[in-house]
Design a protein around this motif. Structure first.
Motif, PDB file in Angstrom:
ATOM      1  N   LEU A 354       0.825  -1.215   0.000  1.00  9.74           N
ATOM      2  CA  LEU A 354       0.000   0.000   0.000  1.00  9.74           C
ATOM      3  C   LEU A 354       0.858   1.263   0.000  1.00  9.74           C
ATOM      4  O   LEU A 354       0.542   2.244  -0.675  1.00  9.74           O
ATOM      5  CB  LEU A 354      -0.915  -0.016   1.234  1.00  9.74           C
ATOM      6  CG  LEU A 354      -1.882   1.169   1.373  1.00  9.74           C
ATOM      7  CD1 LEU A 354      -2.845   1.192   0.194  1.00  9.74           C
ATOM      8  CD2 LEU A 354      -2.659   1.049   2.683  1.00  9.74           C
ATOM      9  N   THR A 355       1.959   1.239   0.712  1.00 12.44           N
ATOM     10  CA  THR A 355       2.851   2.401   0.761  1.00 12.44           C
ATOM     11  C   THR A 355       3.451   2.698  -0.602  1.00 12.44           C
ATOM     12  O   THR A 355       3.558   3.853  -1.035  1.00 12.44           O
ATOM     13  CB  THR A 355       3.975   2.145   1.785  1.00 12.44           C
ATOM     14  OG1 THR A 355       3.391   1.881   3.066  1.00 12.44           O
ATOM     15  CG2 THR A 355       4.893   3.344   1.875  1.00 12.44           C
ATOM     16  N   GLY A 356       3.834   1.679  -1.337  1.00 12.72           N
ATOM     17  CA  GLY A 356       4.410   1.877  -2.678  1.00 12.72           C
ATOM     18  C   GLY A 356       3.409   2.459  -3.666  1.00 12.72           C
ATOM     19  O   GLY A 356       3.728   3.341  -4.471  1.00 12.72           O
ATOM     20  N   ALA A 359       2.807   6.223  -2.959  1.00 14.95           N
ATOM     21  CA  ALA A 359       3.894   7.068  -3.443  1.00 14.95           C
ATOM     22  C   ALA A 359       3.809   7.271  -4.952  1.00 14.95           C
ATOM     23  O   ALA A 359       4.022   8.373  -5.481  1.00 14.95           O
ATOM     24  CB  ALA A 359       5.240   6.455  -3.059  1.00 14.95           C
ATOM     25  N   SER A 360       3.462   6.183  -5.681  1.00 12.76           N
ATOM     26  CA  SER A 360       3.335   6.289  -7.150  1.00 12.76           C
ATOM     27  C   SER A 360       2.170   7.206  -7.533  1.00 12.76           C
ATOM     28  O   SER A 360       2.275   8.006  -8.471  1.00 12.76           O
ATOM     29  CB  SER A 360       3.119   4.884  -7.726  1.00 12.76           C
ATOM     30  OG  SER A 360       2.905   4.948  -9.120  1.00 12.76           O
ATOM     31  N   TYR A 361       1.053   7.117  -6.776  1.00 14.61           N
ATOM     32  CA  TYR A 361      -0.104   7.962  -7.067  1.00 14.61           C
ATOM     33  C   TYR A 361       0.201   9.443  -6.819  1.00 14.61           C
ATOM     34  O   TYR A 361      -0.143  10.317  -7.623  1.00 14.61           O
ATOM     35  CB  TYR A 361      -1.275   7.521  -6.187  1.00 14.61           C
ATOM     36  CG  TYR A 361      -2.459   8.438  -6.252  1.00 14.61           C
ATOM     37  CD1 TYR A 361      -2.699   9.362  -5.239  1.00 14.61           C
ATOM     38  CD2 TYR A 361      -3.338   8.402  -7.323  1.00 14.61           C
ATOM     39  CE1 TYR A 361      -3.777  10.213  -5.289  1.00 14.61           C
ATOM     40  CE2 TYR A 361      -4.426   9.250  -7.394  1.00 14.61           C
ATOM     41  CZ  TYR A 361      -4.638  10.159  -6.367  1.00 14.61           C
ATOM     42  OH  TYR A 361      -5.699  10.999  -6.430  1.00 14.61           O
ATOM     43  N   GLU A 362       0.861   9.733  -5.713  1.00 15.95           N
ATOM     44  CA  GLU A 362       1.189  11.116  -5.392  1.00 15.95           C
ATOM     45  C   GLU A 362       2.137  11.716  -6.430  1.00 15.95           C
ATOM     46  O   GLU A 362       2.007  12.900  -6.795  1.00 15.95           O
ATOM     47  CB  GLU A 362       1.826  11.195  -4.003  1.00 15.95           C
ATOM     48  CG  GLU A 362       0.848  10.896  -2.890  1.00 15.95           C
ATOM     49  CD  GLU A 362       1.499  10.901  -1.513  1.00 15.95           C
ATOM     50  OE1 GLU A 362       0.759  10.897  -0.519  1.00 15.95           O
ATOM     51  OE2 GLU A 362       2.757  10.913  -1.471  1.00 15.95           O
ATOM     52  N   LEU A 363       3.085  10.938  -6.928  1.00 14.71           N
ATOM     53  CA  LEU A 363       3.990  11.435  -7.968  1.00 14.71           C
ATOM     54  C   LEU A 363       3.240  11.743  -9.261  1.00 14.71           C
ATOM     55  O   LEU A 363       3.482  12.765  -9.917  1.00 14.71           O
ATOM     56  CB  LEU A 363       5.092  10.391  -8.221  1.00 14.71           C
ATOM     57  CG  LEU A 363       6.133  10.747  -9.280  1.00 14.71           C
ATOM     58  CD1 LEU A 363       6.896  12.009  -8.869  1.00 14.71           C
ATOM     59  CD2 LEU A 363       7.106   9.595  -9.497  1.00 14.71           C
TER      60      LEU A 363
END
Length: 477
Positions: A354-356, A359-363
């Protein structure tokens, strides 16, 4: 001793005078012709030609350049006769603004001249004037460049009405005063010595005194009909004429009754080169204080400066107060809510998958917002660019299409910032000029078409047409 400058069309006149009671003493008078086409109807159409001329006019004649009172003759000033109770200056200008509501703009300034007071506490009749602040600021900037300090700005109509109203020849009379200024004449109607109405007319037959006299007589006839339609009690039988070239007209036409400038301007005999008429001196007879357009601009600028200074002094304290209140409210209301979220975050942090994804969505969202901002900046830049008018073949086709047979038009220059088109237009027959100007004025691509008449050139045996066209926003796009 005051220095007063008059500008309208080609005639530029400056006087050095002082007021004593209701009489004006003139010490010196200077007048010259401005470069052709550089000023039309009180609008500076060619600053490159007019700016060095006005500098040279003041320096060569050693005219005092500090505290100059400017009087402008232009249709940019809108006038109305109104009747109000005797109130404070600020209240009167508020009432005037309501009367001009149909043409009201945010940057409009108002002034007035008292025409008649009825009793000690009764009503008063005033001549109200409205003008765009932007128009006056352009004059302030021009004279700043010329090194000339302005102390007031007034309209020609206000100055002449003040002058004629104090004249023994006009007081208590129902009469018409016509003021010549080059190829224009202003007609001022007085009802028992009180200003009633005025209008300006373009003159086309100024080459001979006979033709000029016929035009003036025709205007007098129309004004007489207007006075009769307005049911003015006394019949309009007294006509006065004054202004540039009046004396020559009087010699050729004894029927004209010339207005004697020295009845209002005393000691005129001390002036070495006496003019036919002094245009701006009447503004000294204005008795009301605080009605100057320039004084209003200075008061507004001073008020804004004080407000800005006060705001800057209070800004640090306000910032501290706002931050403190926001911090206290935020901490107090979110303490328990954030405590619960803290436990949820701790659980989420333990999930590596979930953390990965997060991070990809926010970028990705950061990249999308950056691209949207760039697109908005590009759209705003494009809209600003397309709002400027441009001169292309379609614009030139509209101009040449209006010319018709016998009219020759050559492009001189184009100012993209202001949209002003400079051109040389000539005609073999002056009767074709009016249709050419009318055709230009009907074009939707022009915001304004300023026509100031024509002159005959012996070298080409053609008539040179003085016209300046200004494109509308986005024309040619």
């Amino acid at each position: 001793m005051a220095t007063i400058l008059y500008l309208s069309n080609q005639l530029v006149q400056a006087v050095e005078a002082k007021k004593k009671r209701n009489r004006i003493t003139v010490r010196r008078v200077w007048q010259e012709e401005a470069p052709g086409g550089s000023i039309i109807n009180g609008i500076i159409t060619d600053e490159e030609a007019f700016l060095p001329f006005i500098k040279n006019f003041f320096s060569r004649n050693k005219i005092p350049s500090r505290d100059v009172a400017l009087v402008i003759g232009s249709s940019q000033f809108n006038h109305k006769v109104m009747e109000f109770p005797r109130l404070a200056d600020r209240e009167i200008r508020k009432l005037i603004a309501r009367e001009f509501a149909e043409n009201k703009k945010e940057d409009t300034l108002y002034s007035y001249y008292v025409l008649e007071k009825k009793g000690k506490k009764g009503m008063q009749k005033i001549l109200a004037a409205a003008v765009s602040k932007e128009y006056l600021l352009s004059y302030l900037e021009l004279f700043r460049k010329a090194g000339i300090g302005l102390v007031s700005i007034d309209s020609e109509t206000g100055s002449l009405v003040c002058q004629f109203s104090h004249s023994p020849e006009i007081q208590k009379q129902t009469c018409l005063v016509q003021v010549l200024d080059g190829q224009e004449t202003g007609s001022y109607l007085f009802d028992r010595g009180v200003y009633f109405y005025s209008q300006k007319n373009r003159l086309f037959r100024t080459e001979t005194e006979e033709g000029l006299a016929e035009e003036l007589t025709a205007i007098q006839g129309k004004m007489s009909q207007f006075a009769s339609a307005q049911k003015i009690q006394d019949s309009l039988e007294k006509f006065y004429i004054c202004g540039q070239g009046t004396m020559a007209l009087k010699r050729e036409n004894p029927a004209f009754d010339c207005y004697r400038a020295d009845k209002v301007v005393c000691l005129l005999r001390s002036v070495k080169k006496k003019p036919d008429f002094i245009y701006p001196a009447g503004i000294l007879l204005q008795e009301e204080k605080g009605t100057s357009f320039l004084a209003q601009i200075k008061r507004e600028q001073k008020k804004r400066k004080k407000q800005h200074e006060r705001f800057m002094l209070c800004l640090p304290s306000l910032c501290v107060l706002v931050i403190s209140l926001a911090a206290a409210a935020g901490l107090g209301s979110s303490y328990y809510r954030n405590l619960e979220k803290l436990y949820q975050i701790q659980e989420t942090m333990g999930d590596e998958d979930l953390t990965g994804k997060k991070a990809s969505y926010e970028l990705s969202m950061t990249k999308v917002e950056t691209m949207k901002a760039r697109i908005r900046d590009a759209q705003e830049t494009w809209e600003k660019l397309m709002s400027y008018p441009t001169f292309d073949a379609s614009i030139w086709k509209e101009i040449t299409g209006s010319a018709g047979n016998g009219i020759t038009v050559e492009l001189k220059n184009f100012n993209r910032d202001s949209g002003v088109i400079g051109m040389n237009a000539t005609a073999a027959d002056p009767r074709q000029i009016n249709s050419f100007i009318a055709a230009l004025q009907e074009k939707d691509i022009f915001e304004s078409v300023e026509y100031s008449g024509y002159t005959y050139a012996d070298s080409t045996e053609n008539y040179t047409i003085h016209v300046v066209c200004c494109l509308t926003e986005g024309a040619g796009r």
